[in-house]
Design a protein around this motif. Structure first.
Motif: not given
Length: 139
Positions: A5-7, A13-16, A52-57, A121-124
């Protein structure tokens, strides 16, 4: 195979990522957004990534945020360059708020809570956990 996942942020950019069995989500890294594309390509060369899942802002009212065009540009670039690893948008509203709450509940000191890279990173990670929970409930 893992889910990543990508924030996505303007500067950082935060990654998890999940474990290979997709049971646990954990923070991977925070990278400079300008280096994100190359970082991800190198990561998927080493690790098997299913998607990959990326945050939709979006704003709390559901309207697009100012970062959405940058995210969409990244998604389009990824889909053209690396079509074998799908990328999907996922609602990221409130992940930063939840990240700050998690840091407070975890007992992090004020200085650590101000570390924006850690927040990303925590957000991701929260984004990925929510994605996994929803995916699991639709199976």
């Amino acid at each position: 195979m893992r889910i990543l996942s990508i924030d996505y942020g303007r500067k950082r950019t935060g990654l998890a990522v999940t474990d290979p069995l997709q049971i646990i989500a954990g923070g991977l890294a925070t990278v400079s957004t300008s280096e994100l594309f190359d970082y991800l390509k190198a990561y998927i060369a080493r690790e098997q990534v299913e998607r990959i899942v990326i945050g939709e802002p979006r704003q709390p009212n559901g309207e697009p945020s100012e970062n959405l065009p940058r995210v969409q540009q990244f998604v389009n670039r990824w889909r053209k360059a690396v079509p074998q690893v799908p990328i999907e948008l996922y609602d990221e509203r409130f992940t930063s708020v939840l990240a700050h709450q998690a840091m407070l509940q975890g007992g992090l000191k004020k200085k650590a809570r101000q570390d924006k890279a850690l927040v990303d990173e925590i957000s991701a990670t929260i984004l990925l956990q929510d994605y996994m929970r929803r995916k699991g409930s639709t199976r």
